[in-house]
Design a protein around this motif. Structure first.
Motif, PDB file in Angstrom:
ATOM      1  N   ILE A 213      16.226   1.453 -36.382  1.00 50.72           N
ATOM      2  CA  ILE A 213      14.864   1.762 -35.199  1.00 50.72           C
ATOM      3  C   ILE A 213      13.933   0.903 -35.773  1.00 50.72           C
TER       4      ILE A 213
ATOM      5  N   SER B 139      12.507  -0.687 -30.364  1.00 51.05           N
ATOM      6  CA  SER B 139      13.939   0.107 -30.001  1.00 51.05           C
ATOM      7  C   SER B 139      13.540   0.992 -28.997  1.00 51.05           C
TER       8      SER B 139
ATOM      9  N   GLN C 146      22.912   4.650 -30.695  1.00 52.79           N
ATOM     10  CA  GLN C 146      23.042   3.200 -30.243  1.00 52.79           C
ATOM     11  C   GLN C 146      24.543   3.051 -29.837  1.00 52.79           C
TER      12      GLN C 146
ATOM     13  N   GLU D  92      22.567  -7.073 -29.164  1.00 47.42           N
ATOM     14  CA  GLU D  92      21.485  -5.748 -29.645  1.00 47.42           C
ATOM     15  C   GLU D  92      22.396  -4.396 -28.934  1.00 47.42           C
ATOM     16  N   PRO D  93      22.245  -3.320 -29.635  1.00 50.49           N
ATOM     17  CA  PRO D  93      22.791  -2.000 -29.305  1.00 50.49           C
ATOM     18  C   PRO D  93      21.786  -1.487 -27.824  1.00 50.49           C
TER      19      PRO D  93
ATOM     20  N   TRP E  84      19.835   1.703 -26.949  1.00 56.99           N
ATOM     21  CA  TRP E  84      19.259   2.601 -27.491  1.00 56.99           C
ATOM     22  C   TRP E  84      19.052   4.076 -26.803  1.00 56.99           C
TER      23      TRP E  84
ATOM     24  N   THR F 238      23.384   9.369 -25.427  1.00 58.20           N
ATOM     25  CA  THR F 238      24.341   8.531 -25.949  1.00 58.20           C
ATOM     26  C   THR F 238      25.639   8.778 -25.341  1.00 58.20           C
TER      27      THR F 238
ATOM     28  N   TRP G 109      22.796   6.472 -40.184  1.00 59.38           N
ATOM     29  CA  TRP G 109      23.823   6.306 -39.342  1.00 59.38           C
ATOM     30  C   TRP G 109      25.309   6.675 -39.366  1.00 59.38           C
TER      31      TRP G 109
END
Length: 183
Positions: A37, A41, A59, A67-68, A70, A77, A112
Protein backbone atom coordinates in the motif's frame (compact mmCIF):
# COMPACT_ATOMS: atom_id res chain seq x y z
CA UNK A 1 8.49 -49.95 -41.66
CA UNK A 2 11.78 -48.14 -41.71
CA UNK A 3 10.12 -45.04 -40.25
CA UNK A 4 9.23 -46.68 -36.93
CA UNK A 5 12.79 -46.81 -35.56
CA UNK A 6 13.29 -43.21 -36.73
CA UNK A 7 10.06 -42.06 -35.01
CA UNK A 8 10.98 -43.88 -31.81
CA UNK A 9 14.23 -41.98 -31.71
CA UNK A 10 12.70 -38.66 -32.84
CA UNK A 11 9.73 -38.48 -30.38
CA UNK A 12 11.91 -38.27 -27.23
CA UNK A 13 13.91 -35.47 -28.86
CA UNK A 14 10.69 -33.54 -29.58
CA UNK A 15 9.58 -34.01 -25.98
CA UNK A 16 12.90 -32.70 -24.69
CA UNK A 17 12.62 -29.66 -26.95
CA UNK A 18 9.09 -28.98 -25.70
CA UNK A 19 10.05 -28.98 -22.00
CA UNK A 20 11.70 -25.53 -21.99
CA UNK A 21 8.60 -24.09 -23.65
CA UNK A 22 6.42 -25.58 -20.90
CA UNK A 23 8.54 -23.90 -18.24
CA UNK A 24 8.17 -20.53 -19.97
CA UNK A 25 4.40 -20.92 -20.08
CA UNK A 26 4.33 -21.75 -16.37
CA UNK A 27 6.42 -18.68 -15.57
CA UNK A 28 4.23 -16.49 -17.76
CA UNK A 29 1.10 -17.71 -15.96
CA UNK A 30 2.52 -17.25 -12.44
CA UNK A 31 0.41 -14.75 -10.53
CA UNK A 32 1.89 -11.32 -9.88
CA UNK A 33 3.20 -10.79 -6.35
CA UNK A 34 1.20 -8.56 -4.00
CA UNK A 35 1.96 -4.84 -3.97
CA UNK A 36 2.43 -2.77 -0.86
CA UNK A 37 0.00 0.00 0.00
CA UNK A 38 1.22 3.47 -0.91
CA UNK A 39 -0.24 6.98 -0.93
CA UNK A 40 -1.56 6.16 -4.43
CA UNK A 41 -3.54 3.10 -3.23
CA UNK A 42 -7.13 4.22 -3.63
CA UNK A 43 -10.07 1.94 -2.80
CA UNK A 44 -12.05 0.89 -5.85
CA UNK A 45 -15.55 1.39 -4.46
CA UNK A 46 -15.22 4.37 -2.08
CA UNK A 47 -12.37 6.23 -3.85
CA UNK A 48 -10.66 6.85 -0.52
CA UNK A 49 -7.02 6.21 0.39
CA UNK A 50 -6.50 2.80 1.98
CA UNK A 51 -4.47 4.50 4.70
CA UNK A 52 -7.72 6.12 5.91
CA UNK A 53 -9.18 2.72 6.86
CA UNK A 54 -8.36 0.33 9.67
CA UNK A 55 -8.56 -3.44 9.43
CA UNK A 56 -7.74 -5.88 6.66
CA UNK A 57 -7.67 -4.82 3.02
CA UNK A 58 -7.53 -6.51 -0.36
CA UNK A 59 -6.05 -6.25 -3.82
CA UNK A 60 -7.07 -7.98 -7.03
CA UNK A 61 -5.00 -8.33 -10.18
CA UNK A 62 -6.73 -8.88 -13.51
CA UNK A 63 -5.27 -9.97 -16.81
CA UNK A 64 -3.92 -7.09 -18.89
CA UNK A 65 -3.52 -4.70 -15.95
CA UNK A 66 -0.23 -4.22 -14.07
CA UNK A 67 -1.66 -2.46 -11.03
CA UNK A 68 -4.15 -4.09 -8.68
CA UNK A 69 -7.63 -2.94 -7.88
CA UNK A 70 -7.43 -1.89 -4.21
CA UNK A 71 -10.12 -2.47 -1.57
CA UNK A 72 -10.60 -0.83 1.84
CA UNK A 73 -12.08 -4.06 3.18
CA UNK A 74 -11.93 -7.76 2.47
CA UNK A 75 -15.68 -7.78 2.10
CA UNK A 76 -15.35 -5.30 -0.79
CA UNK A 77 -12.67 -7.55 -2.28
CA UNK A 78 -15.14 -10.44 -2.36
CA UNK A 79 -17.90 -8.18 -3.73
CA UNK A 80 -15.70 -7.26 -6.70
CA UNK A 81 -15.49 -10.96 -7.63
CA UNK A 82 -19.29 -11.33 -7.49
CA UNK A 83 -20.52 -8.23 -9.28
CA UNK A 84 -21.25 -8.97 -12.95
CA UNK A 85 -19.96 -5.61 -14.20
CA UNK A 86 -16.46 -6.16 -12.81
CA UNK A 87 -13.62 -7.86 -14.75
CA UNK A 88 -13.55 -11.65 -14.46
CA UNK A 89 -10.04 -12.43 -15.75
CA UNK A 90 -8.66 -12.41 -12.20
CA UNK A 91 -5.04 -13.56 -11.93
CA UNK A 92 -4.51 -13.04 -8.17
CA UNK A 93 -6.39 -12.02 -5.05
CA UNK A 94 -4.47 -10.97 -1.95
CA UNK A 95 -5.83 -10.01 1.45
CA UNK A 96 -4.22 -8.77 4.65
CA UNK A 97 -3.13 -11.73 6.76
CA UNK A 98 -4.30 -10.70 10.21
CA UNK A 99 -2.24 -13.55 11.71
CA UNK A 100 0.84 -11.49 10.76
CA UNK A 101 -0.57 -7.98 11.12
CA UNK A 102 0.99 -5.64 13.66
CA UNK A 103 -2.33 -4.15 14.77
CA UNK A 104 -5.91 -3.88 13.55
CA UNK A 105 -5.50 -0.17 12.83
CA UNK A 106 -2.15 -0.49 11.03
CA UNK A 107 -1.52 -4.03 9.77
CA UNK A 108 1.85 -3.04 8.27
CA UNK A 109 3.72 -4.04 5.11
CA UNK A 110 4.47 -7.59 3.99
CA UNK A 111 1.36 -9.15 5.49
CA UNK A 112 -0.43 -10.28 2.32
CA UNK A 113 -1.74 -13.80 1.77
CA UNK A 114 -3.42 -15.52 -1.17
CA UNK A 115 -7.16 -15.09 -0.53
CA UNK A 116 -7.98 -18.46 -2.06
CA UNK A 117 -5.83 -20.19 0.59
CA UNK A 118 -6.88 -18.06 3.56
CA UNK A 119 -9.38 -18.77 6.31
CA UNK A 120 -11.95 -16.04 7.00
CA UNK A 121 -13.67 -15.22 10.25
CA UNK A 122 -17.11 -13.79 9.54
CA UNK A 123 -19.88 -12.45 11.78
CA UNK A 124 -17.42 -11.32 14.47
CA UNK A 125 -17.72 -8.20 16.60
CA UNK A 126 -14.84 -6.53 14.70
CA UNK A 127 -15.88 -4.03 12.03
CA UNK A 128 -14.09 -3.22 8.81
CA UNK A 129 -12.72 0.12 7.71
CA UNK A 130 -16.14 1.55 6.85
CA UNK A 131 -17.77 0.27 10.05
CA UNK A 132 -19.37 -2.69 8.25
CA UNK A 133 -19.21 -6.42 8.90
CA UNK A 134 -15.85 -7.76 7.80
CA UNK A 135 -14.43 -11.05 6.56
CA UNK A 136 -11.21 -11.22 8.58
CA UNK A 137 -8.50 -13.26 6.79
CA UNK A 138 -5.91 -15.52 8.38
CA UNK A 139 -3.23 -17.83 6.97
CA UNK A 140 -3.03 -19.66 10.30
CA UNK A 141 -5.97 -21.56 11.81
CA UNK A 142 -4.73 -21.15 15.39
CA UNK A 143 -4.63 -17.35 14.94
CA UNK A 144 -8.17 -17.44 13.49
CA UNK A 145 -9.35 -19.53 16.47
CA UNK A 146 -7.75 -17.05 18.91
CA UNK A 147 -9.43 -14.16 17.09
CA UNK A 148 -12.81 -15.93 17.32
CA UNK A 149 -12.32 -16.60 21.05
CA UNK A 150 -11.91 -12.85 21.58
CA UNK A 151 -14.31 -11.45 18.94
CA UNK A 152 -16.81 -14.20 18.15
CA UNK A 153 -17.71 -15.28 14.64
CA UNK A 154 -17.25 -18.40 12.59
CA UNK A 155 -14.60 -19.57 10.16
CA UNK A 156 -15.05 -20.24 6.43
CA UNK A 157 -12.77 -20.94 3.48
CA UNK A 158 -12.69 -18.74 0.38
CA UNK A 159 -15.05 -20.96 -1.61
CA UNK A 160 -17.44 -21.27 1.35
CA UNK A 161 -18.01 -17.52 1.78
CA UNK A 162 -21.77 -16.93 1.96
CA UNK A 163 -22.82 -14.59 -0.84
CA UNK A 164 -25.43 -12.98 1.40
CA UNK A 165 -22.68 -12.05 3.88
CA UNK A 166 -20.87 -10.16 1.14
CA UNK A 167 -23.95 -8.67 -0.54
CA UNK A 168 -26.51 -8.74 2.29
CA UNK A 169 -29.26 -6.95 0.40
CA UNK A 170 -28.95 -9.25 -2.60
CA UNK A 171 -27.27 -6.39 -4.51
CA UNK A 172 -26.91 -7.54 -8.09
CA UNK A 173 -27.40 -11.19 -7.09
CA UNK A 174 -30.00 -11.68 -9.80
CA UNK A 175 -27.32 -10.76 -12.34
CA UNK A 176 -24.65 -13.13 -11.01
CA UNK A 177 -26.62 -16.32 -11.57
CA UNK A 178 -26.06 -17.24 -7.91
CA UNK A 179 -28.64 -17.87 -5.28
CA UNK A 180 -28.56 -15.31 -2.50
CA UNK A 181 -27.79 -17.88 0.20
CA UNK A 182 -25.50 -20.10 -1.88
CA UNK A 183 -21.91 -20.44 -0.67
Amino acid sequence: MTLRPFLRAFIPILLLLALPACGKNEQASAPPPPKEISADSIAEFCNMALSEHSGPKGQIFVKGRNEPFWFASVRDTFAFTLLPEEPKAITAIYVTDMAKARTWDEPGPGVWTDARKALFVIASRKRGGMGEDEAVPFSDEAAAQAFMAENGGRMVHFDEMPKDYILPNGDDMKNTGMKKDAP
